[in-house]
Design an enzyme around this catalytic site. Structure first.
Site, PDB file in Angstrom:
ATOM      1  N   LYS A   1      21.152 -56.052  -9.899  1.00 15.47           N
ATOM      2  CA  LYS A   1      21.028 -54.588 -10.017  1.00 15.47           C
ATOM      3  C   LYS A   1      19.813 -54.226 -10.858  1.00 15.47           C
ATOM      4  CE  LYS A   1      24.737 -51.912 -10.447  1.00 15.47           C
ATOM      5  NZ  LYS A   1      26.003 -51.409 -11.045  1.00 15.47           N
TER       6      LYS A   1
HETATM    7  C1  E4P Z   1      28.156 -48.853 -10.067  1.00 21.51           C
HETATM    8  O1  E4P Z   1      27.504 -49.681  -9.573  1.00 21.51           O
HETATM    9  C2  E4P Z   1      27.796 -48.064 -11.243  1.00 21.51           C
HETATM   10  O2  E4P Z   1      27.197 -48.837 -12.208  1.00 21.51           O
HETATM   11  C3  E4P Z   1      28.986 -47.331 -11.814  1.00 21.51           C
HETATM   12  O3  E4P Z   1      29.787 -46.913 -10.760  1.00 21.51           O
HETATM   13  C4  E4P Z   1      28.570 -46.179 -12.691  1.00 21.51           C
HETATM   14  O4  E4P Z   1      29.701 -45.460 -13.009  1.00 21.51           O
HETATM   15  P1  E4P Z   1      29.740 -44.404 -14.218  1.00 21.51           P
HETATM   16  O5  E4P Z   1      29.013 -43.186 -13.782  1.00 21.51           O
HETATM   17  O6  E4P Z   1      31.202 -44.173 -14.410  1.00 21.51           O
HETATM   18  O7  E4P Z   1      29.083 -45.057 -15.400  1.00 21.51           O
END
Ligand code: E4P
Length: 236
Positions: free
Chosen positions: A94
């Protein structure tokens, strides 16, 4: 482009939750980020991150696991991307669409990782269809929209998903749309309906999808009527 299959990913680094929902057969992958790792007690630097990621990758093998870089320095992000993919074949990396000050270098690295290093990238922290379109054009395998944060800003995440779906289809792009940042049970189905291929959800929302109060009542009725057939106490 063949039919795009949809699937639910689990947005957690909690090993027990991964085991629970993986054994239910309802997840098709797992996503993490540094905030999720901290929340689930990962500490002790690289040793801690490597141990947890390897553990989750093994549980869900060969399903994909997304692991996020912890730096925005291009050389360090490249080093980490190459390191993560030595931990398990199923790991994709990521990388945020840009840095904390709008650094655009990230997209160059995404393109390089996918085209020169044969490393699958999940471009993350995106709030708009236009960001995700650029990430797809750079060659990203996954493009992640943060639906809950978009809604929280007062925009309708479903419009961004529909727009992105149309753009990627027009591009003939193989990039898979992940929508994350779930906040309520409804998000999961409404984002699939809007064109997401993958919704990565926090574990408790799957329970919310699964358990229905009227189903409980109905099952209780069945069980108590079944007792009547056997007379009580039930003859063994
Ligand atoms: C997924 O890949 C994201 O990192 C995650 O869903 C972010 O979620 P949040 O907005 O609750 O931090």
């Amino acid at each position: 482009m063949g039919q795009r299959l949809i699937g639910i990913f689990l947005d957690t680094a909690n090993v027990d939750e991964v085991i629970k929902y993986h054994t239910l057969g309802v997840i098709r992958g797992v996503t993490t980020n540094p905030t999720i790792l901290v929340k689930e007690g990962v500490a002790n630097g690289w040793l801690g991150i490597e141990k947890r990621c390897k553990e989750i990758a093994q549980i869900i093998d060969p399903l994909p696991l997304s692991v996020e870089v912890t730096s925005n320095d291009p050389a360090e992000m490249l080093r980490q991307a190459r390191l993560f993919t030595t931990w398990a074949k199923s790991i994709n990396v990521k990388i945020t669409i840009h840095g904390p000050n709008g650094e655009t270098e990230n997209l160059r690295l995404v393109h390089e990782l996918e085209t020169k290093h044969d490393i699958r990238v999940n471009v993350t922290a995106m709030m708009s269809a236009q960001q995700a379109m650029l990430a797809a054009m750079a060659g990203a395998t996954y493009v992640s929209l943060f639906g809950g944060r978009v809604n929280n800003m007062g925009y309708d995440s479903r419009l961004e998903i529909r727009r992105l779906r149309a753009l990627l289809d027009a591009l003939g792009s193989p990039a898979r749309i992940i929508v994350g940042s779930t906040r309520e049970v409804l998000n999961v189905i409404e984002w699939f309906e809007a064109g997401a291929e993958i919704v990565t959800t926090v574990p408790h929302l799957i329970e919310g999808m699964l358990v229905h109060p009227y189903t409980k009542e109905t099952v209780r009725m069945f069980l108590s009527d079944a007792e009547k057939i056997f007379g009580s106490p039930r003859a063994k």
